[in-house]
Design a protein around this motif. Structure first.
Motif, mmCIF file in Angstrom:
data_model
loop_
_atom_site.group_PDB
_atom_site.id
_atom_site.type_symbol
_atom_site.label_atom_id
_atom_site.label_comp_id
_atom_site.label_asym_id
_atom_site.label_seq_id
_atom_site.Cartn_x
_atom_site.Cartn_y
_atom_site.Cartn_z
ATOM 1 N N CYS A 14 0.836 -1.209 0.000
ATOM 2 C CA CYS A 14 0.000 0.000 0.000
ATOM 3 C C CYS A 14 0.862 1.247 0.000
ATOM 4 C CB CYS A 14 -0.918 -0.003 1.225
ATOM 5 S SG CYS A 14 -2.236 -1.246 1.158
ATOM 6 N N ILE A 15 1.980 1.205 0.746
ATOM 7 C CA ILE A 15 2.838 2.385 0.848
ATOM 8 C C ILE A 15 3.428 2.739 -0.512
ATOM 9 C CG2 ILE A 15 4.999 3.243 1.820
ATOM 10 C CD1 ILE A 15 4.399 1.668 4.347
ATOM 11 N N PHE A 16 3.967 1.747 -1.210
ATOM 12 C CA PHE A 16 4.717 2.028 -2.418
ATOM 13 C C PHE A 16 3.852 2.156 -3.661
ATOM 14 C CE2 PHE A 16 7.937 0.042 0.345
ATOM 15 C CZ PHE A 16 8.826 1.103 0.388
ATOM 16 N N ASN A 17 2.536 2.022 -3.503
ATOM 17 C CA ASN A 17 1.652 2.192 -4.641
ATOM 18 C C ASN A 17 0.685 3.352 -4.436
ATOM 19 O OD1 ASN A 17 1.833 -0.151 -6.811
ATOM 20 N ND2 ASN A 17 2.386 -0.986 -4.825
ATOM 21 N N ALA A 18 1.123 4.343 -3.649
ATOM 22 C CA ALA A 18 0.295 5.536 -3.476
ATOM 23 C C ALA A 18 0.228 6.284 -4.796
ATOM 24 C CB ALA A 18 0.911 6.424 -2.400
ATOM 25 N N ASP A 19 -0.981 6.579 -5.241
ATOM 26 C CA ASP A 19 -1.161 7.220 -6.542
ATOM 27 C C ASP A 19 -1.088 8.727 -6.400
ATOM 28 O OD1 ASP A 19 -3.665 4.788 -7.426
ATOM 29 O OD2 ASP A 19 -1.528 4.813 -7.892
ATOM 30 N N ALA A 20 -0.221 9.351 -7.210
ATOM 31 C CA ALA A 20 -0.143 10.808 -7.255
ATOM 32 C C ALA A 20 -1.120 11.282 -8.327
ATOM 33 C CB ALA A 20 1.277 11.255 -7.570
ATOM 34 N N ASN A 21 -2.378 11.390 -7.946
ATOM 35 C CA ASN A 21 -3.431 11.636 -8.925
ATOM 36 C C ASN A 21 -3.879 13.092 -8.989
ATOM 37 O OD1 ASN A 21 -3.726 8.949 -9.868
ATOM 38 N ND2 ASN A 21 -4.822 8.424 -8.000
ATOM 39 N N LEU A 22 -3.207 13.975 -8.282
ATOM 40 C CA LEU A 22 -3.576 15.383 -8.316
ATOM 41 C C LEU A 22 -2.692 16.125 -9.300
ATOM 42 C CD1 LEU A 22 -5.356 17.626 -7.054
ATOM 43 C CD2 LEU A 22 -3.473 18.042 -5.454
ATOM 44 N N LEU A 23 -3.323 16.779 -10.269
ATOM 45 C CA LEU A 23 -2.601 17.592 -11.242
ATOM 46 C C LEU A 23 -2.672 19.042 -10.783
ATOM 47 C CD1 LEU A 23 -1.184 17.914 -14.004
ATOM 48 C CD2 LEU A 23 -3.458 18.150 -15.016
ATOM 49 N N VAL A 24 -1.503 19.676 -10.586
ATOM 50 C CA VAL A 24 -1.427 21.062 -10.112
ATOM 51 C C VAL A 24 -0.636 21.892 -11.098
ATOM 52 C CG1 VAL A 24 -0.758 22.589 -8.225
ATOM 53 C CG2 VAL A 24 -1.479 20.257 -7.719
ATOM 54 N N THR A 25 -1.186 23.035 -11.497
ATOM 55 C CA THR A 25 -0.474 24.003 -12.332
ATOM 56 C C THR A 25 -0.739 25.415 -11.795
ATOM 57 O OG1 THR A 25 -2.369 24.088 -13.855
ATOM 58 C CG2 THR A 25 -0.532 22.620 -14.443
ATOM 59 N N PRO A 26 0.277 26.296 -11.858
ATOM 60 C CA PRO A 26 1.642 26.105 -12.342
ATOM 61 C C PRO A 26 2.491 25.346 -11.323
ATOM 62 C CG PRO A 26 1.423 28.293 -11.434
ATOM 63 C CD PRO A 26 0.048 27.677 -11.361
ATOM 64 N N THR A 27 3.722 25.010 -11.718
ATOM 65 C CA THR A 27 4.626 24.300 -10.824
ATOM 66 C C THR A 27 5.575 25.242 -10.096
ATOM 67 O OG1 THR A 27 6.150 23.926 -12.674
ATOM 68 C CG2 THR A 27 4.546 22.197 -12.193
ATOM 69 N N ARG A 28 5.439 26.531 -10.321
ATOM 70 C CA ARG A 28 6.163 27.552 -9.567
ATOM 71 C C ARG A 28 5.362 28.843 -9.645
ATOM 72 N NH1 ARG A 28 10.781 27.847 -12.196
ATOM 73 N NH2 ARG A 28 12.033 26.506 -10.804
ATOM 74 N N ALA A 29 5.190 29.524 -8.511
ATOM 75 C CA ALA A 29 4.492 30.809 -8.502
ATOM 76 C C ALA A 29 5.479 31.900 -8.130
ATOM 77 C CB ALA A 29 3.334 30.782 -7.510
ATOM 78 N N GLU A 30 5.414 33.032 -8.857
ATOM 79 C CA GLU A 30 6.324 34.142 -8.617
ATOM 80 C C GLU A 30 5.526 35.425 -8.403
ATOM 81 O OE1 GLU A 30 10.086 33.799 -11.189
ATOM 82 O OE2 GLU A 30 8.624 32.566 -12.268
ATOM 83 N N LEU A 31 5.771 36.072 -7.272
ATOM 84 C CA LEU A 31 5.092 37.308 -6.903
ATOM 85 C C LEU A 31 6.121 38.412 -6.725
ATOM 86 C CD1 LEU A 31 2.754 35.839 -4.103
ATOM 87 C CD2 LEU A 31 2.161 36.197 -6.512
#
Length: 266
Positions: A14-31
């Motif tokens: 279970c530990i090693f098959n955790a699914d990274a199913n969240l898509l996040v954009t952008p991958t860096r924010a600059e203010l």
């Protein structure tokens, strides 16, 4: 006893098959304190089941050998400078949402670059209950282990006019002309990030053509470091003595983005 071992193996699976199913954009924010005072993150649940996420800030330091180390601090640096919403989201499969961030800069904030990481941390939809076996003498037990994903996105705030210089340092042969170690040096008040590219010159019908033989995307050096060594895998083996052009191109999001080159013979 065998059932105990089987239970442990199942838990590790279970530990090693955790699914990274969240898509996040952008991958860096600059203010900054002039024209970029807000940012929006888009989230999409690409998994097959409903998921819930806590959203918060944390601080990390970059390590010279690669990777990052979290700082055990009760309050992240950017928590005092930005407001964001929502703080928790629940997403159905293929459902998306947005997290909006706005700068709230106090007066007389010292000039400099500030960085924290916004974290999207999956949490259980319902409380986890561990059931104890009714027979205390049984040779089995119930072991439940769930690995929840965390995605960390750097958020960078620049206050004032910040200077930055970058140079290419030592370039060394790593593995028999199939990999090179490229040192990027950073100086000044701001971070640097960009792309490293390696080229060789080929003469075709009397004209010089550049062949790219290796690259590293999004090479970053943050302000806690003055240099980093990046291993660059070559697309083909190069003969000893071959001249290689090493080029580092800073991200265009940096106000005074630079392009630097160096020629070396491996």
């Amino acid at each position: 006893m065998n059932k105990i071992i089987i239970g442990c193996i199942a838990a590790l699976f279970c530990i090693f098959n955790a699914d990274a199913n969240l898509l996040v954009t952008p991958t860096r924010a600059e203010l900054d304190d002039v024209s970029h005072r807000s940012s929006v993150f888009s989230l999409v649940n690409k998994g097959s089941s409903t998921a819930r996420y806590n959203i918060y800030f944390e601080d990390k330091v970059q390590l010279a050998e690669g990777g990052y180390r979290s700082i055990d601090d009760s309050k992240a640096v950017l928590a005092q400078f930005v407001r964001y919403s929502p703080r928790r989201v629940t997403l159905e499969p293929e459902q998306g949402t947005r997290v909006r961030m706005a700068l709230r800069l106090p007066k007389n904030t010292p000039i400099g670059e500030y960085r924290s990481y916004i974290v999207f941390h999956e949490i259980p939809l319902t409380p986890v209950i561990l059931n104890k076996a009714s027979d205390d003498n049984a040779d089995t037990f119930s072991l439940s282990v769930t690995a929840y994903m965390r995605i960390s996105i750097p958020v960078i705030l620049r206050v004032g006019e910040l200077n930055g210089e970058v140079t290419i340092g030592e370039v060394t042969d790593e593995k028999v002309q199939t990999s090179l170690n490229v040192t990027i040096n950073r100086q000044g008040q701001r971070s640097t990030y960009g792309d490293i590219e390696l080229f060789v010159e080929n003469i075709i019908t009397g004209q010089v053509h550049l062949e790219r033989v290796g690259s590293v995307k999004n090479a970053a050096i943050y302000t806690e470091l003055n240099k980093r060594i990046f291993p660059v895998t070559l697309s083909r083996a190069l003969k000893k003595g071959t001249e290689v052009i090493v080029r580092y191109t800073e991200s265009k999001s940096l106000k005074d983005a630079k392009v630097v080159e160096k020629r070396i013979a491996i």
